[in-house]
Design a protein around this motif. Structure first.
Motif, PDB file in Angstrom:
ATOM      1  N   ALA A 489     104.376 -15.780  22.358  1.00  0.00           N
ATOM      2  CA  ALA A 489     103.448 -16.411  23.303  1.00  0.00           C
ATOM      3  C   ALA A 489     102.940 -17.741  22.753  1.00  0.00           C
ATOM      4  O   ALA A 489     102.791 -18.721  23.496  1.00  0.00           O
ATOM      5  N   CYS A 493     103.504 -21.381  24.611  1.00  0.00           N
ATOM      6  CA  CYS A 493     102.383 -22.255  24.985  1.00  0.00           C
ATOM      7  C   CYS A 493     102.499 -23.623  24.326  1.00  0.00           C
ATOM      8  O   CYS A 493     102.156 -24.647  24.927  1.00  0.00           O
ATOM      9  N   CYS A 498     101.039 -24.488  28.296  1.00  0.00           N
ATOM     10  CA  CYS A 498     100.185 -23.506  28.960  1.00  0.00           C
ATOM     11  C   CYS A 498      99.171 -22.949  27.958  1.00  0.00           C
ATOM     12  O   CYS A 498      99.185 -23.297  26.776  1.00  0.00           O
ATOM     13  N   HIS A 499      98.281 -22.113  28.432  1.00  0.00           N
ATOM     14  CA  HIS A 499      97.246 -21.514  27.595  1.00  0.00           C
ATOM     15  C   HIS A 499      97.270 -19.997  27.726  1.00  0.00           C
ATOM     16  O   HIS A 499      97.685 -19.464  28.756  1.00  0.00           O
ATOM     17  N   GLY A 500      96.810 -19.346  26.701  1.00  0.00           N
ATOM     18  CA  GLY A 500      96.686 -17.900  26.698  1.00  0.00           C
ATOM     19  C   GLY A 500      95.395 -17.491  25.997  1.00  0.00           C
ATOM     20  O   GLY A 500      94.587 -18.338  25.601  1.00  0.00           O
ATOM     21  N   ASP A 541     100.842  -8.703  30.791  1.00  0.00           N
ATOM     22  CA  ASP A 541      99.932  -8.708  29.641  1.00  0.00           C
ATOM     23  C   ASP A 541     100.303  -7.591  28.665  1.00  0.00           C
ATOM     24  O   ASP A 541     100.958  -6.614  29.034  1.00  0.00           O
ATOM     25  N   LEU A 555      96.772 -12.042  26.705  1.00  0.00           N
ATOM     26  CA  LEU A 555      96.892 -12.591  28.064  1.00  0.00           C
ATOM     27  C   LEU A 555      97.740 -13.850  27.974  1.00  0.00           C
ATOM     28  O   LEU A 555      97.353 -14.834  27.326  1.00  0.00           O
ATOM     29  N   ASP A 556      98.866 -13.839  28.628  1.00  0.00           N
ATOM     30  CA  ASP A 556      99.821 -14.949  28.555  1.00  0.00           C
ATOM     31  C   ASP A 556      99.794 -15.738  29.851  1.00  0.00           C
ATOM     32  O   ASP A 556      99.535 -15.195  30.928  1.00  0.00           O
ATOM     33  N   ASP A 557     100.045 -17.047  29.731  1.00  0.00           N
ATOM     34  CA  ASP A 557     100.192 -17.932  30.893  1.00  0.00           C
ATOM     35  C   ASP A 557      98.962 -17.878  31.795  1.00  0.00           C
ATOM     36  O   ASP A 557      99.014 -17.465  32.947  1.00  0.00           O
ATOM     37  N   LEU A 558      97.816 -18.351  31.253  1.00  0.00           N
ATOM     38  CA  LEU A 558      96.556 -18.341  32.001  1.00  0.00           C
ATOM     39  C   LEU A 558      96.250 -19.686  32.640  1.00  0.00           C
ATOM     40  O   LEU A 558      95.148 -19.894  33.134  1.00  0.00           O
ATOM     41  N   ALA A 565      92.056 -21.150  31.469  1.00  0.00           N
ATOM     42  CA  ALA A 565      92.286 -19.980  30.624  1.00  0.00           C
ATOM     43  C   ALA A 565      90.978 -19.257  30.346  1.00  0.00           C
ATOM     44  O   ALA A 565      90.906 -18.024  30.373  1.00  0.00           O
TER      45      ALA A 565
END
Length: 912
Positions: A489, A493, A498-500, A541, A555-558, A565
């Motif tokens: 993850a 990111c 992206c954010h997690g 998740d 939590l991935d891809d927030l 996120a």
């Protein structure tokens, strides 16, 4: 029928007999089927005829009713025209009759007669004065009902031609019979109507009145019409049944067997004076003639089939006998070798397979087929059937292994794959083989090999792999799988922008649950927590268990920004708090448990797995510090505080070895200012930070588990100081008070260690006071009293520090073996300014005196406070007025030691 495989296992003579029995059984079954077919055809033919005749009688019924209704209406019109008051002239009446007659094809003539039967008027202006039908003319006088439609008997006015008359009575003004209006029916018309219903040459139709006399018969039978005679027996059976429609079979008057459909006409609305029955009949012999020919044809075909089958079976048995004798000789030669191979394959649990590559047929022996749950006689599969049983994910593996074997002839063919069992589950198989036959151009023609069921081995491997990556209790991913997914993850990111988020979940007071209710209840709670966490998470998740009551959620891809996120993580955290805050049913009781959650975000910057987990853990402890059952996001200041705490802990561990810890002493005086003792206060001379007060490192020492070691050093140093003072008369009576932390006091062997230190140092225990805080009394008071009592019995004194600021109860106070109360400095500071503080100080002093306890006021900083305390009887004083905490070498540099001390102004900045 006997199964073919069972039939083939029978010995020769019994097998031949069984085959003849089978042939006989087949012929018998076919005969029964042919008979049933012929019988069904007969039923269908009869049922078809019955239904057709029923419909034809219905058609005739409707047609005759329509004609009779028209005749009645016409006669009624003619009757009204002849009424004296009708106003219709003779010409008018003539025209009316002619018009009515033309409108009705079934009427031959319309006549009006008087009561003697004389013709008054006819539609064709006949000059006849009287009709030839004497029976009818005699009947006219008896026609007295104006509503009745009278039907005459058939009258033969021309040889072979019979007519019928329908009449309505005419009435004069007095209501007496005055003749009749009559319609002579057209026999040709009604004959055509009846004949249209006949669809077979053996059929006849008739209309019979209720007395049994036929009034119409088709085909025509003048002799029968003239003779009359007894009613038809089938007609009588219809009358006796009372039903409107009957289907009967029996002998007619002529003795012929016939099938008759009879329908009673419903003519009540017409007022007809007779009941009429329509009948259609057929000869049963002619009906059954249709299926007789079918029966003969089928019987001959069955007989011919039986003869051919018997001859064929006889020839086949003779040929098979010859082949069996030849095969027996060959099988004896192969038996020995096959037995050895079979024993070897059975011992190794191997199944054999053969692949005929041109036809693409795969043949498996009984062992190979049994691995998939099929019959023990083997299995033959074409390409489509083979691929249907294969697991889709393994087709590529097989194709690759086969291609390598065909390309490299020296390389053996070996593959592991899954096939569907007959019961539906997948079976792991290991297959080995090689090409044993090739064409001239090298093309592979045939492969043979073995296969073995390796499902048990694969299951064990899968279980080992599952245990390596999943938690045994909850079934959640374990730390190893979490770290792997978190690493992926982080990479995604960093590359994708992206954010997690990582959420660290810890159950509040879980250890207390384990201790009070048992580990089995704790395990069940953890299982329910894991289930609820999975329920509120997305499928993408990851919910993992690190161990104990610690869970981590990835939590991935927030979203593309940290704000998005954080918003998503905030929503998820609230969902978790809500889900885990619900009651947990355990053995009929609802248990409440809450989580504390730490959250850390990650995105485009560089992150490491360990950093994220550590930061989430720090945020979780912040949530616990905030009151539990809440969540906190990681703040970089937490990291700074943690780094500082870690550095402080590392330095603190080596402080004792490097002799960096010191004891400072603050004098304690009596009401006259004479020094009676001192309070030992810990200081840390840090090589970089300088002098560090205890408030900055005692909490860290407790957290790091160093408080016991430091506390022992303080007690040992204080006891050695008492031994040193005992050598001089001026100081031998001085006491030393040592502060003891709650965690140090709660250690199991605290009292024993204190006694060991006193014994080892040789100090007088009566000169040592241990200062306790009121917070120690909040838990396990009995243990506190037991330890104090043991030490008190050996001479050690106790002082209750900061009295009045805690939660101590007077009921506990009277049970504690204490010697002294110390008034908190906050009360002393305010006693000259607020009445409440002064009252509290006075109450504490009075309480101490009443209980026989010494009392010491802390924080005395000016002479006004000293004087006020002395006036209310406070005999012990401590504060900057009498001296601050200093090293022992400077303690006696005060002018008052050991006599009354002069006033000393408190310094502007002092170390507490």
């Amino acid at each position: 029928m006997m199964p073919i495989d069972l039939l083939q296992r029978l010995p020769g003579p019994r097998r031949r007999g069984a085959e003849w029995l089978v042939l006989a059984g087949v012929l018998l079954m076919s005969a029964l089927m042919v008979g049933y077919f012929i019988w069904s055809e007969r039923r269908l033919l009869i049922a078809s005829d019955i239904e057709r005749m029923r419909m034809q009688t219905l058609i005739i019924d409707e047609n005759l009713q329509h004609q009779f209704e028209g005749v009645r209406n016409a006669l009624d019109s003619a009757r009204r025209a002849f009424h004296p008051g009708s106003g219709c002239t003779a010409q008018c009446r003539q025209v009316l009759l002619q018009s009515l007659k033309r409108a009705m094809p079934g009427v031959r003539a319309l006549v009006v007669v008087d009561r003697r039967g004389h013709i008054v008027l006819s539609d064709d202006d006949l000059r006849d004065a009287r009709l030839d039908d004497r029976q009818y003319t005699r009947q006219v006088a008896s026609m007295r009902s104006p509503d009745t439609l009278y039907l005459s008997q058939p009258y033969e006015n021309t040889p072979g031609v019979f007519n019928l008359k329908l009449s309505l009575a005419r009435m004069d003004d007095d209501g007496k019979a005055d003749g009749a209006a009559s319609a002579i029916l057209n026999p040709e018309y009604f004959d055509a109507v009846m004949r249209s219903a006949l669809y077979a040459p053996d059929m006849n139709s008739a209309i019979t009145e209720d007395a049994g006399r036929r009034i119409l018969y088709v085909p025509a039978d003048p002799a029968a019409m003239r003779a009359g005679g007894a009613p038809d027996p089938l007609f009588l059976r219809h009358q006796q049944s009372g039903r409107m429609l009957t289907v009967l079979e029996g002998d007619a008057n002529g003795g012929e067997r016939r099938l008759v459909v009879q329908r009673t006409m419903r003519l009540h609305s017409l007022g007809l004076d007779k009941t009429l029955v329509i009948s259609l009949s057929r000869s049963t012999a002619r009906i059954e003639a249709g299926w007789h020919s079918l029966a003969w044809t089928s019987a001959l075909a069955w007989l011919l089939t039986g003869v051919i089958g018997a001859v064929g079976l006889l020839l086949a048995q003779r040929r098979r006998l010859a082949l069996e004798q030849l095969e027996q000789a060959r099988s004896e030669e192969r038996a020995a070798g096959a037995e050895r191979v079979e024993l070897a394959l059975n011992g190794a649990n191997l199944g054999l397979w053969e692949w005929d590559m041109p036809s693409d047929l795969r043949t498996f022996d009984a062992r190979a087929a049994a691995m998939l749950g099929h019959a023990p006689d083997g299995l033959v599969l074409d390409r489509a059937e083979w691929q249907a049983l294969m697991h889709p994910d393994d087709l590529a593996v097989l194709d690759q292994a086969l291609a390598q074997h065909l390309l490299e002839r020296s390389r053996p063919y070996e593959a592991e794959y899954r096939m569907r069992h007959r019961n539906g589950h997948w079976v792991w198989l290991q297959s080995r083989g090689k090409v044993v036959e090739r064409a001239r151009d090298g093309t592979a023609l045939r492969m043979v090999g073995t296969r073995m069921d390796i499902s048990a081995r694969k299951l064990a491997e899968a279980e080992i792999a599952h245990l390596a990556f999943y938690d045994g209790l909850t079934g959640l991913p374990n730390r190893r799988l979490l770290l792997d997914r978190l690493g992926h993850a982080i990479v995604r990111c960093e590359r994708g922008g992206c954010h997690g988020a990582v959420l660290f979940v810890d159950l509040d007071n879980f250890k207390q649950l384990n201790d009070t209710m048992g580990h089995d209840k704790g395990d069940r709670l953890l299982e329910m927590v894991a289930f609820r966490l999975q329920q509120v998470m997305r499928d993408s998740d990851t919910v993992a268990r690190l161990g104990g009551d610690e869970f981590v959620i990835l939590l991935d891809d927030l979203g593309g920004s940290a704000a998005q996120a954080a918003a998503h993580a905030d929503i998820v955290a609230n969902k978790i708090l809500q889900a885990l805050g619900l009651p947990y049913p355990l053995d009929g009781n609802d248990l409440l448990s809450t989580p504390s959650i730490g959250i850390v975000l990650f995105g485009e910057g560089h992150h490491t797995i360990n950093d994220l987990l550590r930061q989430a853990d720090m945020a979780m402890y912040e949530a616990k510090a905030a009151g539990r059952n809440t969540y906190r996001f990681f703040d970089p200041r937490m990291q700074a505080a943690l780094d500082a705490s870690a550095s402080l802990e590392a330095d603190l561990r080596s402080a004792l070895a490097r002799r960096e810890l010191l004891l400072y002493y603050q004098p304690v005086v009596d009401a006259d200012g004479r020094m009676t003792g001192a309070e030992a206060l810990l200081r840390w001379r840090h090589p970089r930070r300088g002098m560090v007060a205890p408030g900055d490192f005692i909490a860290q020492a407790e957290k790091a588990g160093l408080i016991g070691e430091i506390g022992d050093w303080v007690l040992d140093t204080a006891c050695q100081q008492l031994v040193s003072w005992a050598g001089a008369p001026e100081t031998r009576e001085l006491t030393i008070a040592v502060n003891v932390s709650a965690r140090q006091f709660r250690q199991g062997a605290f009292a024993e260690r204190v006694l060991q230190i006193i014994a080892r140092s040789g100090a007088d225990p009566h000169l040592l006071k241990l200062e306790l805080t009121e917070s120690m009394l909040l838990t396990d008071v009995e243990d506190v009293i037991a330890k104090m009592t043991l030490l008190k019995s050996r001479g050690v004194g106790f002082s209750l520090d900061d009295f009045g600021t805690g939660y101590s109860s007077l009921s506990y106070l009277k049970r504690l073996p204490i010697d002294q109360l110390k008034i908190d400095r906050s009360f002393v500071h305010d006693m000259l300014h607020t009445p409440h503080a002064s009252t509290i100080v006075r109450s504490i002093v009075t309480l101490a005196h009443s209980m026989g306890l010494q009392v010491v006021a802390e924080g005395v900083e000016n002479t006004e406070q000293w004087d006020s305390l002395r006036q209310i009887g406070c005999a012990g004083l401590q504060g900057y007025l009498f001296g601050r905490a200093v090293p022992v070498q400077e303690l006696f540099n005060h002018p008052a030691a050991p006599i009354a001390l002069p006033f000393i102004s408190p310094p502007e900045e002092v170390l507490p």
